[in-house]
Design an enzyme around this catalytic site. Structure first.
Site: not given
Ligand code: HH2
Length: 305
Positions: A231, A265
């Site tokens: 992040k 995660r």
């Molecule tokens: N962060 C993201 C997405 N889902 N869910 C939880 N519970 N906690 C988090 O910190 C979280 C999440 C963002 O990361 P990512 O899925 O890699 O990116 P994107 O939202 O661009 O798909």
């Protein structure tokens, strides 16, 4: 909130959280911030999921809509078309291999929750903490475990100068309020996990304060999930681009586990599994020394390698 114990009831499965576990991220999207476009092809997404399980992931978190600021909104139908083939295929491949990994659906939409649960998902991971109309009822009816995440505002604008009086107090109060709403909708405490939502409507200082005071969230008795992998906080602290944030992400994962996180995660599963094991060993009493050993170290350093 009653102590739910270190387990999470995910439909018919019970996930043991007595040692913290890793949740591997699979974004079936063209535009996710770190792996966008890599797993839009369901065959590649399933391959990635199976390799993450081999690397030690206990949960696979499958998402069909990016939550990064500026990401294009996706209809429920489109989201289902993206994630369902992946969930169906992973559910059958994991069952054939007798691997008890939990499939998680990363969504805020009730239609997607229902479809994913019917296809084999055991966890609903919602960055909006079931606040969308119909989401609470849909999630309750699935029997899945629920990950409730805190987000201030909406993805498009959430990083525009977020402010809090007391970030930890406000995040904790929100999560307990949503957990109570879940309980009133018939969701048992052993089906609920909470997540402070690092980067979701938070400046760097807010993220660091939440990590420092994570024990206050863990003290609620609900398992704490954290998503820190790759992040922008890691970027801000190290000056590194998204693809070069592994070391920084592992440091944060280890600190989160040391401070009581039970689910981490992450995009880089194998390395995160090792970091989690090491941090858990330092935190737990499994490797406690007897007083005599400690005294030997204190006196002459004897016994040190
Ligand atoms: N962060 C993201 C997405 N889902 N869910 C939880 N519970 N906690 C988090 O910190 C979280 C999440 C963002 O990361 P990512 O899925 O890699 O990116 P994107 O939202 O661009 O798909």
């Amino acid at each position: 909130m009653p102590e739910s114990g270190p387990v999470l009831r995910c439909g018919a499965r019970v996930l043991d959280l007595s040692a913290p576990v890793v949740m591997g991220v699979i974004n079936v999207t063209p535009d996710s911030f770190s792996d966008g476009g890599r797993f839009l092809d369901p065959v590649r997404a399933v391959e990635r999921g199976l390799s993450m399980v081999e690397e030690g992931a206990a949960i696979l978190d499958i998402g069909g809509e990016s939550t990064r600021p500026g990401a294009a909104p996706v209809s429920a139908g489109e989201e289902i078309d993206r994630v369902l083939p992946v969930i169906e295929r992973l559910a059958s491949d994991l069952a054939a291999r007798d691997v008890p990994a939990i499939l998680s659906i990363d969504t805020s939409k009730p239609e997607v929750m229902r479809a994913a649960a019917a296809a084999g998902a055991g966890l609903v991971n919602d960055v909006r903490a079931l606040r969308a109309p119909g989401a609470l009822e849909a999630a309750a009816a699935t029997g899945c475990a629920i990950a409730l995440m805190h987000m201030r505002g909406e993805p498009a604008t959430m990083q525009h100068d977020p402010r809090y009086e007391d970030v930890v107090g406000e995040v904790k109060a929100f999560l307990l309020d949503r957990a109570q709403a879940c309980r009133e909708a018939g969701i048992g405490a052993d089906r609920i996990a909470i997540d402070p939502g690092f980067g979701f409507g938070k400046a760097l200082a807010h993220n660091l304060e939440l990590l420092r005071r994570l024990p206050e969230l863990a003290a609620t008795g609900l398992p704490v999930l954290v998503g820190l992998s790759r992040k922008s906080s890691v970027g801000a602290l190290t000056g590194r681009a998204v693809g070069e944030r592994l070391a920084g992400s592992l440091a944060l994962a280890a600190l989160a586990v040391f401070n009581g996180a039970r689910i981490v995660r992450a995009h880089d599963v194998a390395a995160t599994v090792d970091a989690v094991k090491v941090a858990h060993a330092v935190r737990s009493r499994d490797h406690a020394v007897r007083n005599r050993d400690t005294a030997a170290h204190d006196i002459g350093g004897q016994g040190l390698p």
